[in-house]
Scaffold this motif. Structure first.
Motif, PDB file in Angstrom:
ATOM      1  N   GLU A  85     -36.215   8.052  15.986  1.00 57.28           N
ATOM      2  CA  GLU A  85     -35.559   7.323  17.070  1.00 57.28           C
ATOM      3  C   GLU A  85     -35.457   5.832  16.782  1.00 57.28           C
ATOM      4  N   GLY A  86     -36.118   5.371  15.709  1.00 59.47           N
ATOM      5  CA  GLY A  86     -36.050   3.960  15.337  1.00 59.47           C
ATOM      6  C   GLY A  86     -35.034   3.710  14.239  1.00 59.47           C
ATOM      7  N   CYS A  87     -35.330   4.153  13.027  1.00 62.28           N
ATOM      8  CA  CYS A  87     -34.471   3.874  11.865  1.00 62.28           C
ATOM      9  C   CYS A  87     -33.437   4.961  11.609  1.00 62.28           C
ATOM     10  N   HIS A  88     -33.486   6.067  12.344  1.00 63.62           N
ATOM     11  CA  HIS A  88     -32.568   7.205  12.230  1.00 63.62           C
ATOM     12  C   HIS A  88     -32.720   7.986  10.932  1.00 63.62           C
ATOM     13  N   GLY A  89     -33.872   7.831  10.270  1.00 65.94           N
ATOM     14  CA  GLY A  89     -34.170   8.651   9.107  1.00 65.94           C
ATOM     15  C   GLY A  89     -34.292  10.110   9.529  1.00 65.94           C
ATOM     16  N   LEU A  90     -34.290  10.999   8.556  1.00 67.40           N
ATOM     17  CA  LEU A  90     -34.265  12.424   8.843  1.00 67.40           C
ATOM     18  C   LEU A  90     -35.346  13.142   8.049  1.00 67.40           C
ATOM     19  N   TRP A  91     -36.173  13.933   8.740  1.00 65.95           N
ATOM     20  CA  TRP A  91     -37.181  14.759   8.090  1.00 65.95           C
ATOM     21  C   TRP A  91     -36.714  16.205   8.149  1.00 65.95           C
ATOM     22  N   LEU A  92     -36.681  16.850   6.981  1.00 62.78           N
ATOM     23  CA  LEU A  92     -36.285  18.247   6.887  1.00 62.78           C
ATOM     24  C   LEU A  92     -37.437  19.046   6.294  1.00 62.78           C
ATOM     25  N   PRO A  93     -37.931  20.062   7.010  1.00 63.42           N
ATOM     26  CA  PRO A  93     -39.017  20.885   6.470  1.00 63.42           C
ATOM     27  C   PRO A  93     -38.520  21.740   5.308  1.00 63.42           C
ATOM     28  N   LEU A  94     -39.418  22.472   4.699  1.00 61.37           N
ATOM     29  CA  LEU A  94     -39.143  23.334   3.557  1.00 61.37           C
ATOM     30  C   LEU A  94     -37.840  24.111   3.729  1.00 61.37           C
ATOM     31  N   MET A  95     -36.964  24.011   2.745  1.00 62.63           N
ATOM     32  CA  MET A  95     -35.687  24.720   2.643  1.00 62.63           C
ATOM     33  C   MET A  95     -34.628  24.274   3.652  1.00 62.63           C
ATOM     34  N   ALA A  96     -34.941  23.403   4.574  1.00 61.83           N
ATOM     35  CA  ALA A  96     -33.948  22.983   5.573  1.00 61.83           C
ATOM     36  C   ALA A  96     -32.780  22.253   4.938  1.00 61.83           C
ATOM     37  N   HIS A  97     -33.007  21.534   3.830  1.00 68.34           N
ATOM     38  CA  HIS A  97     -31.904  20.821   3.181  1.00 68.34           C
ATOM     39  C   HIS A  97     -30.814  21.784   2.734  1.00 68.34           C
ATOM     40  N   GLU A  98     -31.172  23.001   2.362  1.00 68.84           N
ATOM     41  CA  GLU A  98     -30.175  24.005   1.983  1.00 68.84           C
ATOM     42  C   GLU A  98     -29.623  24.721   3.210  1.00 68.84           C
ATOM     43  N   GLN A  99     -30.498  25.060   4.135  1.00 71.89           N
ATOM     44  CA  GLN A  99     -30.085  25.821   5.308  1.00 71.89           C
ATOM     45  C   GLN A  99     -29.211  25.010   6.263  1.00 71.89           C
ATOM     46  N   LEU A 100     -29.397  23.705   6.297  1.00 73.45           N
ATOM     47  CA  LEU A 100     -28.660  22.855   7.237  1.00 73.45           C
ATOM     48  C   LEU A 100     -27.538  22.055   6.583  1.00 73.45           C
ATOM     49  N   GLU A 101     -27.282  22.288   5.322  1.00 76.10           N
ATOM     50  CA  GLU A 101     -26.268  21.523   4.597  1.00 76.10           C
ATOM     51  C   GLU A 101     -24.902  21.573   5.278  1.00 76.10           C
ATOM     52  N   GLU A 102     -24.517  22.720   5.812  1.00 73.47           N
ATOM     53  CA  GLU A 102     -23.221  22.860   6.492  1.00 73.47           C
ATOM     54  C   GLU A 102     -23.169  22.046   7.791  1.00 73.47           C
ATOM     55  N   ARG A 103     -24.319  21.719   8.353  1.00 68.70           N
ATOM     56  CA  ARG A 103     -24.393  20.963   9.610  1.00 68.70           C
ATOM     57  C   ARG A 103     -24.674  19.474   9.386  1.00 68.70           C
ATOM     58  N   ALA A 104     -24.615  19.025   8.159  1.00 69.80           N
ATOM     59  CA  ALA A 104     -25.005  17.645   7.834  1.00 69.80           C
ATOM     60  C   ALA A 104     -24.280  16.612   8.690  1.00 69.80           C
ATOM     61  N   ASP A 105     -22.988  16.824   8.969  1.00 68.80           N
ATOM     62  CA  ASP A 105     -22.231  15.855   9.771  1.00 68.80           C
ATOM     63  C   ASP A 105     -22.734  15.752  11.205  1.00 68.80           C
ATOM     64  N   GLU A 106     -23.221  16.850  11.766  1.00 67.14           N
ATOM     65  CA  GLU A 106     -23.721  16.797  13.146  1.00 67.14           C
ATOM     66  C   GLU A 106     -25.200  16.408  13.212  1.00 67.14           C
ATOM     67  N   ILE A 107     -25.945  16.629  12.135  1.00 62.14           N
ATOM     68  CA  ILE A 107     -27.371  16.308  12.117  1.00 62.14           C
ATOM     69  C   ILE A 107     -27.614  14.849  11.740  1.00 62.14           C
ATOM     70  N   ASP A 108     -26.923  14.392  10.711  1.00 62.65           N
ATOM     71  CA  ASP A 108     -27.132  13.039  10.174  1.00 62.65           C
ATOM     72  C   ASP A 108     -25.937  12.168  10.549  1.00 62.65           C
ATOM     73  N   THR A 109     -25.923  11.704  11.797  1.00 60.12           N
ATOM     74  CA  THR A 109     -24.764  10.984  12.338  1.00 60.12           C
ATOM     75  C   THR A 109     -24.816   9.476  12.117  1.00 60.12           C
ATOM     76  N   ALA A 110     -25.944   8.957  11.695  1.00 61.93           N
ATOM     77  CA  ALA A 110     -26.068   7.512  11.471  1.00 61.93           C
ATOM     78  C   ALA A 110     -25.245   7.103  10.254  1.00 61.93           C
ATOM     79  N   PRO A 111     -24.689   5.912  10.272  1.00 65.29           N
ATOM     80  CA  PRO A 111     -23.913   5.473   9.107  1.00 65.29           C
ATOM     81  C   PRO A 111     -24.803   5.298   7.883  1.00 65.29           C
ATOM     82  N   TYR A 112     -24.244   5.618   6.727  1.00 64.62           N
ATOM     83  CA  TYR A 112     -24.951   5.413   5.465  1.00 64.62           C
ATOM     84  C   TYR A 112     -24.748   3.959   5.055  1.00 64.62           C
TER      85      TYR A 112
END
Length: 127
Positions: free
Chosen positions: A33-60
């Motif tokens: 809620e502060g820096c908008h970083g994202l923590w993904l548990p084991l295998m979530a980076h693969e399982q949630l890849e299709e949802r990246a736009d809705e999960i990681d909405t902060a600008p790069y």
């Protein structure tokens, strides 16, 4: 994916703010809620890849300076996170826990690596 051993409230390893859990059918993600970083548990980076736009909405923000301190895993608490860098995208790095295998991405980084389908293949080989 609910895991009874996973803490319900996490503290951001980067800025120590509270992380809010986002529940998804494939797996959970926790956003700071502060820096908008994202923590993904084991295998979530693969399982949630299709949802990246809705999960990681902060600008790069683009290239960031390497972290000057060792970050601690928000799940394992005292386990140090290891900085991971891809040679093809040296401006994008993430931290990984060698205990629980979770990953921490700065704001926008997960979306950036998810938009490059070959990024994870270069790191770990074709799935």
């Amino acid at each position: 994916m609910q895991d009874a051993a996973r803490p319900q409230a996490l503290t951001c390893p980067k800025c120590d703010a509270q992380m809010r859990i986002q529940r998804h059918p494939e797996n959970d993600a926790s956003r700071c809620e502060g820096c908008h970083g994202l923590w993904l548990p084991l295998m979530a980076h693969e399982q949630l890849e299709e949802r990246a736009d809705e999960i990681d909405t902060a600008p790069y923000p683009g290239t960031s300076a390497p972290e000057t301190r060792t970050l601690a895993c928000p799940e394992c608490e005292f386990m140090p996170l290891i900085r991971m860098v891809d040679a093809e995208h040296p401006e994008i790095h993430f931290e990984s826990c060698k205990g629980c295998y979770g990953r921490y991405y700065d704001a926008g980084e997960f979306r950036e690596v998810s938009e490059d389908p070959s990024f994870l293949d270069r790191l770990f080989g074709p799935g």
